[in-house]
Design an enzyme around this catalytic site. Structure first.
Site, PDB file in Angstrom:
ATOM      1  N   GLY A   1     146.723 124.180  31.772  1.00  0.00           N
ATOM      2  CA  GLY A   1     147.970 124.597  32.808  1.00  0.00           C
ATOM      3  C   GLY A   1     148.955 123.223  33.408  1.00  0.00           C
TER       4      GLY A   1
ATOM      5  N   GLY B   1     146.082 120.859  27.929  1.00  0.00           N
ATOM      6  CA  GLY B   1     146.438 120.912  26.618  1.00  0.00           C
ATOM      7  C   GLY B   1     147.715 119.532  26.982  1.00  0.00           C
TER       8      GLY B   1
ATOM      9  CB  CYS C   1     174.853 120.665  13.194  1.00  0.00           C
ATOM     10  SG  CYS C   1     176.925 121.463  12.482  1.00  0.00           S
TER      11      CYS C   1
HETATM   12  N1  LLP Z   1     145.255 128.069  27.295  1.00  0.00           N
HETATM   13  C1  LLP Z   1     146.406 129.086  26.877  1.00  0.00           C
HETATM   14  C2  LLP Z   1     145.160 130.565  26.533  1.00  0.00           C
HETATM   15  C3  LLP Z   1     147.379 128.484  26.493  1.00  0.00           C
HETATM   16  O1  LLP Z   1     148.066 130.093  26.286  1.00  0.00           O
HETATM   17  C4  LLP Z   1     147.989 127.712  26.462  1.00  0.00           C
HETATM   18  C5  LLP Z   1     149.352 127.133  26.732  1.00  0.00           C
HETATM   19  C6  LLP Z   1     147.146 126.334  27.548  1.00  0.00           C
HETATM   20  C7  LLP Z   1     145.726 126.861  27.322  1.00  0.00           C
HETATM   21  C8  LLP Z   1     146.970 124.743  27.849  1.00  0.00           C
HETATM   22  O2  LLP Z   1     148.095 124.627  28.077  1.00  0.00           O
HETATM   23  P1  LLP Z   1     148.847 123.345  29.289  1.00  0.00           P
HETATM   24  O3  LLP Z   1     147.797 122.752  29.682  1.00  0.00           O
HETATM   25  O4  LLP Z   1     149.151 123.093  27.803  1.00  0.00           O
HETATM   26  O5  LLP Z   1     149.561 123.992  30.216  1.00  0.00           O
HETATM   27  N2  LLP Z   1     155.741 124.945  24.814  1.00  0.00           N
HETATM   28  C9  LLP Z   1     155.441 125.003  26.109  1.00  0.00           C
HETATM   29  C10 LLP Z   1     154.095 125.097  26.711  1.00  0.00           C
HETATM   30  C11 LLP Z   1     153.419 126.457  26.080  1.00  0.00           C
HETATM   31  C12 LLP Z   1     152.079 126.708  26.223  1.00  0.00           C
HETATM   32  C13 LLP Z   1     151.139 127.703  26.378  1.00  0.00           C
HETATM   33  N3  LLP Z   1     150.370 127.807  25.837  1.00  0.00           N
HETATM   34  C14 LLP Z   1     156.565 124.008  26.398  1.00  0.00           C
HETATM   35  O6  LLP Z   1     156.376 122.746  25.855  1.00  0.00           O
HETATM   36  O7  LLP Z   1     156.221 123.367  27.379  1.00  0.00           O
END
Ligand code: LLP
Length: 419
Positions: A236, A280, A348
């Site tokens: 996050g 991530g 589109c």
């Molecule tokens: N761990 C779990 C259990 C998660 O559900 C997620 C992301 C992460 C780690 C990694 O989170 P990050 O560090 O990337 O914030 N598609 C959306 C983001 C969805 C995130 C879903 N879960 C976007 O493009 O903003």
């Protein structure tokens, strides 16, 4: 002339065409290094999981592996990719709120190290499937601490109804879930997992999350004799998309998490030995650029449009989340602003807008638009909408470049179709 990792953008475009996704591989390395160097503690064993949903491909997973990260995989496809990249299955952590029996069987057969159990039914299914077999598995249970943290805000009471994990308000379900896991000799129950949101700017949200999980661990030990040794606080951590974004620096994120864990362990003596995080976006977002060729320009009564040769099919985030991006025109970075323009894709759909309003210099057809911070959830969420082939993905580093995912062809897109 602009460069990415010492490679002129023009050369990349000439070699690979557009739309093109380019990663500065050196930037990926420095992020991985920053996390691994800073998420270290004398008190706890630490581990970093790369949340591969942000961008899953063999090349990026090989890099993550090189830096010693575990992988967070949320599907068998992501597991398959990590294995194909050479990952030790023991270093793969399997997530997901609705893993099927086939998914679980696949994970067991492949020797995946840890499953994050999302709910009671999953615990029951896993219990049935693994009992009496030769398989063994580590588990964490995903809890929902009722803290929902979203861009710029954290709301402690929010989101008790999220589809992920077991709410801490449903204590009996959580206890039942853990007991099922603990009673099975093939399963080890290691501890709790939670993930409170994405693109989080507030340190306090993580502090609240950690406190809540430690309090839960202490509480469960006292009330139910359930002990655990591991905590996984999810990902996050925010990235910079535009100049309005000021994420917590990685070092500060790591220090805050680890010092809060130390304080809580000193206070509550839960027996936690290992702490995990799952970044991530913060690893891959800023290292990625989307390159587009400008096509037509159009003026409407209230807007000036720049049309590019990609769009929501390679980056759905602006349409889906009203996500904001910054961009520049290759070679014109220092030219004066001529007007505020709207960057629109070629799909589109009226909502296919990549940037609602951006100040740009004089733009001409044939110019290259470089969109920044496209490395997370861009290619990963790309689609074949309008039957547009997925772009190629390239790694650039120290003046060199190579393809890591080839551009799709029309033939790829109909390869699975029957007459
Ligand atoms: N761990 C779990 C259990 C998660 O559900 C997620 C992301 C992460 C780690 C990694 O989170 P990050 O560090 O990337 O914030 N598609 C959306 C983001 C969805 C995130 C879903 N879960 C976007 O493009 O903003």
């Amino acid at each position: 002339m602009s460069m990415i990792a010492d490679v002129p953008v023009k050369d990349l475009v000439k070699t690979y065409g557009t739309p093109l996704v380019v990663y500065d591989a050196g930037a990926l390395r420095s992020r991985l290094k920053e996390f691994t160097e800073n998420f270290q503690s004398d008190r706890f064993e630490t581990g970093i999981l790369y949340a591969s949903k942000a961008f899953s491909c063999k090349a990026v997973l090989k890099l993550a592996n090189e830096y010693g990260l575990y992988v967070d995989a949320v599907s068998c496809g992501e597991i398959h990719t990590a294995l194909a990249a050479g990952y030790d299955p023991a270093k793969i952590v399997f997530h997901g709120n609705n893993k099927t029996a086939d998914d679980l069987q696949y994970a067991l057969t492949k020797g995946i190290g840890t499953i994050v159990v999302d709910n009671l039914m999953e615990a029951q299914l896993l219990d049935q499937m693994i009992r009496g077999t030769d398989h063994t598995i580590h588990t964490l249970v995903r809890v929902n601490p009722g803290i929902s943290a979203h861009t710029h805000h954290y709301i402690v009471t929010g989101h008790v109804d999220s589809k992920f994990g077991i709410s801490l308000l449903n204590e009996s379900e959580l206890v039942d879930t853990i007991r099922i896991l603990k009673d099975n000799p093939n399963i080890s129950f290691d501890g709790f997992h939670s993930h409170i949101g994405s693109q989080i700017f507030e340190k306090q949200a993580f502090v609240e999350e950690i406190r809540k999980l430690f309090e839960t661990a202490a509480d469960f030990r006292e009330k139910y004799g359930i002990s655990c040794n591991t905590m996984d606080f999810g990902g996050g951590f925010a990235a910079v998309y535009t100049e309005e974004d000021h994420p917590i620096p990685i070092k500060e994120v790591c220090d805050t998490i680890l010092s809060t864990c130390t304080e809580e362990e000193d206070r509550l003596h839960t027996g936690i030995q290992k702490v995990l995080i799952e970044p991530g976006r913060s690893i891959v977002a800023e290292a990625g650029y989307n390159l587009y060729t400008v096509g037509f320009l159009k003026k409407t009564p209230n807007r000036s449009y720049v049309f590019v040769d990609g769009g929501m099919s390679d980056n759905i985030r602006p349409a889906l989340y009203q996500a904001k991006y910054d961009a520049y025109i290759d070679g014109k970075e220092t030219e004066p602003v001529k007007e505020t323009m709207t960057v629109a894709g070629k799909c589109c759909e009226s909502g296919d807008i990549l940037i609602e309003a951006i100040d740009l210099p004089e733009v001409k057809s044939g110019d290259i638009l470089v969109m920044k911070t496209c490395g997370a959830y861009g290619y990963a969420m790309a689609s074949h909408y309008n039957k547009l082939p997925l772009p190629a993905v390239v790694f650039a580093e120290d003046g060199n470049h190579r393809t890591v995912i080839r551009r799709e062809t029309f033939e790829h897109m109909i390869a699975l179709e029957e007459d």
